[in-house]
Design an enzyme around this catalytic site. Structure first.
Site, PDB file in Angstrom:
ATOM      1  CE  LYS A  70      -4.122   2.035   0.538  1.00 62.40           C
ATOM      2  NZ  LYS A  70      -3.859   2.974  -0.476  1.00 62.40           N
ATOM      3  CE  LYS A  94       3.924   6.498   6.264  1.00 63.23           C
ATOM      4  NZ  LYS A  94       3.617   7.506   5.444  1.00 63.23           N
ATOM      5  CE  LYS A 106       4.732   7.558  -1.234  1.00 61.44           C
ATOM      6  NZ  LYS A 106       4.254   7.627   0.043  1.00 61.44           N
ATOM      7  CB  THR A 190      -2.336  12.971   5.965  1.00 59.57           C
ATOM      8  OG1 THR A 190      -2.502  11.796   5.417  1.00 59.57           O
ATOM      9  CG2 THR A 190      -0.787  12.768   6.577  1.00 59.57           C
ATOM     10  CG  ASN A 221      -4.306  16.613   1.684  1.00 54.90           C
ATOM     11  OD1 ASN A 221      -3.887  15.959   2.703  1.00 54.90           O
ATOM     12  ND2 ASN A 221      -5.641  16.805   1.123  1.00 54.90           N
ATOM     13  CB  SER A 349      -5.657   4.761   2.453  1.00 60.41           C
ATOM     14  OG  SER A 349      -5.493   5.695   1.746  1.00 60.41           O
TER      15      SER A 349
END
Ligand code: GLU
Length: 431
Positions: A70, A94, A106, A190, A221, A349
Site C-alpha cells: 500500500k 508505517k 510507493k 493525514t 493537503n 485509506s
C-alpha cells in the site's frame, strides 16, 4: 547526491538500527533492505500540441508479509527510483506501527504537473496505470495520493484499471472522490492523524494545546489541513510556508485567510499582516511545535543546530536526516517520527478499501472515531516503549515495534527462520 541525503540509504540505516536493537537475525535485514519487487517504466504521452513526451515512472513494493502492498503515487520533478524505494519501505513500517493489515509500496513519476494541461495530466495518469497494471490490484497493491496527486487523479487511475479489467474495481485505489467509493474523512485524514498525535503528546506532557505556538512547513493537503484543524483547536499558528517561501506573525495567523490569499495569488507569500521569510528561516523560528509537512531532508546537519522548536512532529515522510536526529536529540528536542505521525492518511485509506470491499459506507464521525483510536493506540505503544527503554528515541521505538511485527509475519509465513538471533547466530555474526 551524497549518501547522507539519499532517502533510501537513510531508510536502510533506520531499519538496521531497529534490527540491531531487537537482536534480530541477519535474514530479517536481508529481506527488508530492498523492495521485494520494483518496476521502472517509460510512459509515452501524447501532448496537446501533437508531440509525444516520454516520462519515467516507478512502482516499488517493499514488503507484503502483513497484507497487500500500500502506498501513494507522487508526481514530482525530483522523483527517483531510490526515493520511491525509501518511501515504499517507510510505508511498510508505517502500516505496521499503526497495526493495519498492509505492506508497503510507493510509486512516482518524474514530472512537474504544473507544466501539464488537465488533459495531459489525465493521459499521463491513465498511461502510468496501464504501465503498472500487472503489479496492482485490490488484493496485491493499492495506490493512493501523495505529493501533487489528488482525488481527481485517483479517479482516472481507478477508471483506467477498471477498464482494463472490464469491471469496476473501486478497491484498487484509495483517496478517490466520494461519488465513486471514496471515504468521508480521507482528504483531511493525514492532517487529522497528525493532530490526534499532537493531542496525545501534549496530554502526556501536561501542556494545554490552546495557545501552543506552531510552525508548519508546507501548505498542501497535509500542511493546509493541519494548520486549519490546529487553528480550530486554538493553537497559535505563527509560521506557514509553501514552495515559494514562508510567512511569519508571532501573534498568530488565520490559515483560512491565508488559504484565500494563496488561492488568489498562487502562494502564501506576501500575505497581509505577516512578515515574508524564507523556508530556511521558517524552520528556525522559535516555537513550541515545528511540523515539517513538505518533502524529505529538510532538517539536516546544516540547520538542526538552529532549530528552536521544542517538539518536531513529522507530517512529511523523511524530513529529518539521521545526523539531524542526533543533533535534535542532544538539544533535547523530541521528534515524533513520520511513520507514526503521518499514518492517518493510510489508515483512512484502509477504511476506504474496507468500505469498498463491503460496499457499505461509514459516516465521517465513525471514520474519525476509528482513526482516533488507531492513532492513539499507536502513539501510546511507541511513547511507552521510548520511555521504558531509555536508550532509544521515538523514531527507533517506532521502528522497533514495526520491524518486530513484520519480522513475526515473515517468520510465521516461513519466509525466514526464527527472527531472533540464536546464541549461535550471535557468535557467528560476531566473528
Ligand atoms: N501518501 C500517503 C502516505 O505517505 C498515503 C498513502 C496511502 O493512503 O496509501 O502515507
Amino acid at each position: 547526491m551524497s549518501d547522507s541525503l539519499n532517502s533510501f540509504v537513510i531508510a536502510q540505516e533506520q531499519l538496521k538500527m531497529a534490527v540491531d536493537k531487537l537482536h534480530l537475525n541477519a535474514s530479517v535485514y536481508e529481506l527488508l533492505k530492498e523492495p521485494k519487487r520494483s518496476l521502472s517504466v517509460l510512459i509515452p504521452v501524447r501532448m496537446d500540441d501533437g508531440s509525444t513526451r516520454v516520462f519515467s515512472g516507478y512502482r516499488a513494493q517493499h514488503n507484503d508479509a502483513l497484507g497487500p502492498a500500500k502506498g501513494g503515487v507522487r508526481f514530482h520533478q525530483d522523483v527517483s527510483m531510490d526515493e520511491v524505494k525509501a518511501l515504499a519501505m517507510w510505508m511498510t513500517f508505517k502500516c505496521a506501527v499503526v497495526g493495519i493489515p498492509y505492506g508497503g509500496a510507493k510509486g512516482g513519476v518524474i514530472v512537474n504537473p504544473e507544466e501539464l494541461s488537465a488533459a495531459e495530466l489525465e493521459r499521463l495518469s491513465r498511461a502510468y496505470i496501464q504501465a503498472i497494471a500487472p503489479l496492482i490490484g485490490p488484493e496485491k497493491d493499492i495506490p493512493a495520493p501523495d505529493v501533487n496527486t489528488n482525488p481527481q487523479i485517483m479517479s482516472w487511475m481507478m477508471d483506467e484499471f477498471s477498464m482494463i479489467k472490464q469491471y469496476n474495481s473501486f478497491g484498487v485505489i484509495t483517496g478517490k472522490p466520494l461519488i465513486i467509493g471514496g471515504s468521508l474523512g480521507r482528504t483531511q485524514a493525514t492532517a487529522q492523524g497528525v493532530v490526534f498525535v499532537i493531542e496525545d503528546l501534549v496530554k502526556k506532557l501536561n501542556i494545554n494545546l490552546e495557545g501552543v505556538s506552531v510552525v508548519i512547513q508546507g501548505f498542501g493537503n497535509v500542511g493546509g489541513y493541519t494548520a486549519k484543524i490546529l487553528y480550530d483547536k486554538k493553537a497559535k499558528i505563527i509560521g506557514i510556508s509553501d514552495v515559494k517561501g514562508g510567512i511569519y506573525n508571532p501573534r498568530g495567523l488565520n490559515p483560512y485567510k491565508v488559504q484565500e490569499h494563496a488561492t488568489e495569488t498562487g502562494s502564501v507569500v506576501n500575505y497581509r499582516g505577516a512578515k515574508t521569510i524564507t523556508n530556511a528561516e521558517l524552520l528556525e523560528l522559535e516555537c513550541d511545535i515545528l511540523i515539517p509537512a513538505a518533502l524529505e531532508n529538510q532538517i539536516t546537519d546544516k540547520n538542526a543546530h538552529n532549530i528552536k522548536a521544542r517538539y518536531v512532529v513529522e507530517a512529511a515522510n523523511g524530513p529529518t536526516t539521521p545526523e539531524a536526529d542526533k543533533i535534535l536529540e542532544q538539544k533535547g528536542i523530541l521528534v515524533v517520527p513520520d511513520i507514526l505521525a503521518n499514518a492517518g492518511g493510510v489508515t483512512v485509506s484502509y477504511f476506504e478499501w474496507v468500505q469498498n470491499n463491503m460496499g457499505y459506507y461509514w459516516s465521517v464521525e465513525e471514520v474519525n472515531e476509528k482513526l482516533g483510536n488507531i492513532m492513539s493506540q499507536a502513539f501510546h505503544g511507541v511513547y511507552d516503549l521510548y520511555k521504558s527503554r531509555k536508550d532509544v528515541n521515538m523514531r527507533v521505538a517506532a521502528y522497533m515495534l514495526a520491524v518486530k511485527r513484520v519480522a513475526e509475519g515473515m517468520e510465521v509465513r516461513g519466509w525466514i527462520s526464527a527472527p531472533h538471533q540464536t546464541k549461535e547466530a550471535t557468535r557467528i555474526s560476531a566473528r
